[in-house]
Design a protein around this motif. Structure first.
Motif, PDB file in Angstrom:
ATOM      1  N   GLU A   5      -1.428   8.491 -26.150  1.00  0.00           N
ATOM      2  CA  GLU A   5      -1.728   9.000 -24.817  1.00  0.00           C
ATOM      3  C   GLU A   5      -0.757   8.491 -23.760  1.00  0.00           C
ATOM      4  OE1 GLU A   5      -5.585   9.309 -23.281  1.00  0.00           O
ATOM      5  OE2 GLU A   5      -6.587   9.521 -25.228  1.00  0.00           O
ATOM      6  N   PHE A   6      -0.157   7.335 -23.999  1.00  0.00           N
ATOM      7  CA  PHE A   6       0.754   6.737 -23.019  1.00  0.00           C
ATOM      8  C   PHE A   6       2.064   6.342 -23.707  1.00  0.00           C
ATOM      9  CE2 PHE A   6      -3.606   5.836 -21.659  1.00  0.00           C
ATOM     10  CZ  PHE A   6      -3.613   6.331 -20.365  1.00  0.00           C
ATOM     11  N   PRO A   7       2.871   7.340 -24.138  1.00  0.00           N
ATOM     12  CA  PRO A   7       4.102   7.033 -24.891  1.00  0.00           C
ATOM     13  C   PRO A   7       5.132   6.275 -24.054  1.00  0.00           C
ATOM     14  CG  PRO A   7       4.006   9.361 -24.305  1.00  0.00           C
ATOM     15  CD  PRO A   7       2.668   8.786 -23.981  1.00  0.00           C
ATOM     16  N   GLU A   8       4.996   6.333 -22.744  1.00  0.00           N
ATOM     17  CA  GLU A   8       5.965   5.652 -21.877  1.00  0.00           C
ATOM     18  C   GLU A   8       5.698   4.161 -21.736  1.00  0.00           C
ATOM     19  OE1 GLU A   8       2.739   7.167 -18.956  1.00  0.00           O
ATOM     20  OE2 GLU A   8       3.396   7.431 -21.041  1.00  0.00           O
ATOM     21  N   ILE A   9       4.574   3.697 -22.280  1.00  0.00           N
ATOM     22  CA  ILE A   9       4.176   2.296 -22.138  1.00  0.00           C
ATOM     23  C   ILE A   9       4.404   1.552 -23.448  1.00  0.00           C
ATOM     24  CG2 ILE A   9       2.191   0.749 -21.846  1.00  0.00           C
ATOM     25  CD1 ILE A   9       1.055   2.691 -19.852  1.00  0.00           C
ATOM     26  N   ARG A  10       4.872   0.311 -23.323  1.00  0.00           N
ATOM     27  CA  ARG A  10       4.965  -0.553 -24.492  1.00  0.00           C
ATOM     28  C   ARG A  10       3.707  -1.426 -24.529  1.00  0.00           C
ATOM     29  NH1 ARG A  10       8.806  -5.522 -26.325  1.00  0.00           N
ATOM     30  NH2 ARG A  10       8.350  -6.259 -24.218  1.00  0.00           N
ATOM     31  N   PHE A  11       2.818  -1.130 -25.489  1.00  0.00           N
ATOM     32  CA  PHE A  11       1.590  -1.898 -25.646  1.00  0.00           C
ATOM     33  C   PHE A  11       1.843  -3.061 -26.605  1.00  0.00           C
ATOM     34  CE2 PHE A  11      -0.146   2.224 -24.334  1.00  0.00           C
ATOM     35  CZ  PHE A  11      -1.070   1.834 -23.375  1.00  0.00           C
ATOM     36  N   LEU A  12       1.393  -4.227 -26.220  1.00  0.00           N
ATOM     37  CA  LEU A  12       1.521  -5.426 -27.044  1.00  0.00           C
ATOM     38  C   LEU A  12       0.107  -5.941 -27.318  1.00  0.00           C
ATOM     39  CD1 LEU A  12       4.346  -6.965 -24.863  1.00  0.00           C
ATOM     40  CD2 LEU A  12       4.650  -5.800 -27.051  1.00  0.00           C
ATOM     41  N   PHE A  13      -0.324  -5.855 -28.567  1.00  0.00           N
ATOM     42  CA  PHE A  13      -1.705  -6.151 -28.906  1.00  0.00           C
ATOM     43  C   PHE A  13      -1.865  -7.514 -29.576  1.00  0.00           C
ATOM     44  CE2 PHE A  13      -1.405  -1.456 -29.057  1.00  0.00           C
ATOM     45  CZ  PHE A  13      -2.360  -1.145 -28.100  1.00  0.00           C
ATOM     46  N   ASP A  14      -3.056  -8.093 -29.363  1.00  0.00           N
ATOM     47  CA  ASP A  14      -3.450  -9.344 -30.018  1.00  0.00           C
ATOM     48  C   ASP A  14      -2.433 -10.458 -29.778  1.00  0.00           C
ATOM     49  OD1 ASP A  14      -5.122 -10.996 -31.477  1.00  0.00           O
ATOM     50  OD2 ASP A  14      -4.213 -10.462 -33.411  1.00  0.00           O
ATOM     51  N   MET A  34       7.297  -0.050 -19.195  1.00  0.00           N
ATOM     52  CA  MET A  34       6.291  -0.954 -18.649  1.00  0.00           C
ATOM     53  C   MET A  34       5.509  -1.598 -19.787  1.00  0.00           C
ATOM     54  SD  MET A  34       3.195  -0.118 -15.959  1.00  0.00           S
ATOM     55  CE  MET A  34       1.810   0.119 -17.064  1.00  0.00           C
ATOM     56  N   ASP A  35       5.283  -2.904 -19.702  1.00  0.00           N
ATOM     57  CA  ASP A  35       4.549  -3.628 -20.733  1.00  0.00           C
ATOM     58  C   ASP A  35       3.080  -3.794 -20.338  1.00  0.00           C
ATOM     59  OD1 ASP A  35       6.891  -3.870 -22.086  1.00  0.00           O
ATOM     60  OD2 ASP A  35       7.143  -6.024 -21.751  1.00  0.00           O
ATOM     61  N   VAL A  36       2.203  -3.507 -21.294  1.00  0.00           N
ATOM     62  CA  VAL A  36       0.774  -3.765 -21.138  1.00  0.00           C
ATOM     63  C   VAL A  36       0.367  -4.703 -22.272  1.00  0.00           C
ATOM     64  CG1 VAL A  36      -1.549  -2.798 -21.188  1.00  0.00           C
ATOM     65  CG2 VAL A  36       0.286  -1.573 -20.007  1.00  0.00           C
ATOM     66  N   LEU A  37      -0.099  -5.886 -21.907  1.00  0.00           N
ATOM     67  CA  LEU A  37      -0.358  -6.944 -22.870  1.00  0.00           C
ATOM     68  C   LEU A  37      -1.857  -7.113 -23.102  1.00  0.00           C
ATOM     69  CD1 LEU A  37       1.090  -9.309 -24.443  1.00  0.00           C
ATOM     70  CD2 LEU A  37       0.583 -10.721 -22.450  1.00  0.00           C
ATOM     71  N   PHE A  38      -2.298  -6.972 -24.344  1.00  0.00           N
ATOM     72  CA  PHE A  38      -3.682  -7.211 -24.731  1.00  0.00           C
ATOM     73  C   PHE A  38      -3.788  -8.619 -25.315  1.00  0.00           C
ATOM     74  CE2 PHE A  38      -4.226  -2.776 -24.156  1.00  0.00           C
ATOM     75  CZ  PHE A  38      -5.577  -2.462 -24.214  1.00  0.00           C
ATOM     76  N   LEU A  39      -4.686  -9.426 -24.752  1.00  0.00           N
ATOM     77  CA  LEU A  39      -4.879 -10.783 -25.242  1.00  0.00           C
ATOM     78  C   LEU A  39      -6.011 -10.864 -26.264  1.00  0.00           C
ATOM     79  CD1 LEU A  39      -4.374 -12.835 -21.952  1.00  0.00           C
ATOM     80  CD2 LEU A  39      -2.733 -12.398 -23.798  1.00  0.00           C
ATOM     81  N   PHE A  40      -6.316  -9.750 -26.894  1.00  0.00           N
ATOM     82  CA  PHE A  40      -7.283  -9.733 -27.983  1.00  0.00           C
ATOM     83  C   PHE A  40      -6.976  -8.546 -28.890  1.00  0.00           C
ATOM     84  CE2 PHE A  40      -9.218  -7.557 -24.341  1.00  0.00           C
ATOM     85  CZ  PHE A  40      -9.616  -6.349 -24.879  1.00  0.00           C
ATOM     86  N   ARG A  41      -7.609  -8.539 -30.037  1.00  0.00           N
ATOM     87  CA  ARG A  41      -7.366  -7.515 -31.043  1.00  0.00           C
ATOM     88  C   ARG A  41      -8.254  -6.295 -30.799  1.00  0.00           C
ATOM     89  NH1 ARG A  41      -5.287  -7.916 -36.099  1.00  0.00           N
ATOM     90  NH2 ARG A  41      -5.352 -10.197 -35.955  1.00  0.00           N
ATOM     91  N   ILE A  42      -7.709  -5.110 -31.003  1.00  0.00           N
ATOM     92  CA  ILE A  42      -8.519  -3.899 -31.038  1.00  0.00           C
ATOM     93  C   ILE A  42      -8.229  -3.199 -32.354  1.00  0.00           C
ATOM     94  CG2 ILE A  42      -8.513  -3.694 -28.526  1.00  0.00           C
ATOM     95  CD1 ILE A  42      -6.527  -1.414 -28.772  1.00  0.00           C
ATOM     96  N   LYS A  43      -9.002  -2.182 -32.683  1.00  0.00           N
ATOM     97  CA  LYS A  43      -8.848  -1.517 -33.970  1.00  0.00           C
ATOM     98  C   LYS A  43      -7.570  -0.688 -34.006  1.00  0.00           C
ATOM     99  CE  LYS A  43     -13.806  -1.384 -34.914  1.00  0.00           C
ATOM    100  NZ  LYS A  43     -15.008  -0.543 -35.129  1.00  0.00           N
ATOM    101  N   GLU A  44      -7.078  -0.514 -35.207  1.00  0.00           N
ATOM    102  CA  GLU A  44      -5.792   0.173 -35.388  1.00  0.00           C
ATOM    103  C   GLU A  44      -5.824   1.586 -34.805  1.00  0.00           C
ATOM    104  OE1 GLU A  44      -2.703   1.402 -38.993  1.00  0.00           O
ATOM    105  OE2 GLU A  44      -4.282  -0.087 -39.356  1.00  0.00           O
ATOM    106  N   HIS A  45      -6.922   2.311 -35.011  1.00  0.00           N
ATOM    107  CA  HIS A  45      -6.975   3.674 -34.487  1.00  0.00           C
ATOM    108  C   HIS A  45      -7.011   3.678 -32.960  1.00  0.00           C
ATOM    109  CE1 HIS A  45     -11.373   2.952 -34.265  1.00  0.00           C
ATOM    110  NE2 HIS A  45     -11.363   3.863 -33.311  1.00  0.00           N
ATOM    111  N   GLN A  46      -7.536   2.615 -32.366  1.00  0.00           N
ATOM    112  CA  GLN A  46      -7.533   2.503 -30.908  1.00  0.00           C
ATOM    113  C   GLN A  46      -6.127   2.211 -30.395  1.00  0.00           C
ATOM    114  OE1 GLN A  46     -10.531  -0.542 -30.738  1.00  0.00           O
ATOM    115  NE2 GLN A  46     -12.192   0.896 -30.337  1.00  0.00           N
TER     116      GLN A  46
END
Length: 315
Positions: free
Chosen positions: A20-29, A1-13
């Motif tokens: 915490e959610f290894p099953e998700i593909r996070f796409l940042f910034d 499952m893709d979760v798309l962030f339309l803004f930047r967050i910090k690297e540690h975040q």
């Protein structure tokens, strides 16, 4: 499952979310023209970059997380048609905004601008006379999370707090309540009037000439909600007539505030460039709401997701 962030967050975040959610593909910034718009089931945004054309391309979208309390820029009618749930971060602004409003109120009542001006002139003058908050009355338009926290702080200074909402229903940290219909009657008693109302069809132009004319000539007016609460020219004329005595404005009809706006040069106006909610903890607090909601979403407990936005009410 893709979760798309339309803004930047910090690297540690980013690392924390992936851990915490290894099953998700996070796409940042990412931007709204990213092809991943079409595959993403969840979009996290500040809300100003989502329009109907984005929704038309987001074929797999089920949930939009808005990292803002205001959602007036969102195409809520279209999200309702497409059965896309929308949540926001209502409540995270309460600490920085309430602290900022209290600072402005104290600065006004204690004449701190005069103190600072005297210092700039190397002038020793003890004729400055501030006033106390103790025993005064404050009306808070929109006694939700932000208004409630503001009420709590004011009560600690001995201020009697009056909340004002659509129904007049009781709200936390309000000594008394009035409805929008009773607003005009309540205003003449108030020493401080604060608005933290969102922008909805019910709140646009809620305040008119008659409301400002009803305020005391010693009243302080603060608008930290939305700039369409009144026509700005109406407020300008009211301030020129001395009712209210002064205003602190964090929001405006047009932002950035145009350089030729009269507000800039009015001695009884403090212009705050929509900064009261800003805090080094903004994204951190947003994620504290997003993460439990994401867990509930993944577990099929969507009914437990908090801060659901009602598309009809607009908040």
């Amino acid at each position: 499952m893709d979760v798309l962030f339309l803004f930047r967050i910090k690297e540690h975040q980013e690392e924390m979310l992936r851990s915490e959610f290894p099953e998700i593909r996070f796409l940042f910034d990412r931007k709204t023209d990213d092809p991943a718009i079409g595959s993403s089931e969840v979009i996290v945004t500040y809300g100003t970059d989502i329009d109907e054309s984005v929704l038309d391309r987001a074929k797999n979208l089920k949930w939009i997380m808005v990292a803002s309390a205001g959602v007036e820029h969102m195409p809520l009618g279209r999200t309702a048609e497409l059965d896309i749930r929308v949540t926001n971060v209502r409540g995270i602004h309460k600490t920085p905004m309430a602290e900022t409003m209290l600072a402005h109120i104290l600065a006004y009542r204690k004449k701190l601008q005069d103190v600072y001006a005297q210092q700039s002139r190397s002038e020793w003058n003890k004729k400055i006379r501030g006033t106390e908050l103790l025993g005064s009355k404050a009306l808070i338009l929109g006694p939700g999370a932000i208004g409630g926290e503001t009420g709590r702080l004011l009560q600690a200074f001995g201020v009697r707090t009056y909340g004002c909402n659509r129904s007049g229903r009781q709200a936390e940290y309000m000594d008394e309540m009035v409805s929008f219909d009773g607003l005009l009657e309540a205003l003449p008693e108030m020493d401080t009037i604060i608005s933290v109302l969102p922008s909805t069809q019910e709140t646009k132009r809620l305040l008119g000439r008659e409301h400002f004319a009803a305020m005391k000539d010693t009243a302080l007016f603060l608008n930290f909600g939305r700039g369409d609460l009144y026509e700005e020219q109406v407020l300008i004329e009211a301030l020129e007539k001395g009712r209210p005595s002064a205003a602190v404005l964090d929001v405006f009809e047009t932002e950035p505030l145009p350089a030729d706006s009269p507000f800039w040069k009015m001695k009884n106006v403090t212009v705050s460039p929509h900064i009261s909610a800003l805090s080094g903890k903004y994204v951190e607090r947003s994620l504290e709401i997003f993460i439990p909601n994401l867990r509930a979403y993944l577990d099929g407990r969507t009914g437990e997701m908090i801060n659901r936005v009602d598309p009809e009410r607009g908040y």
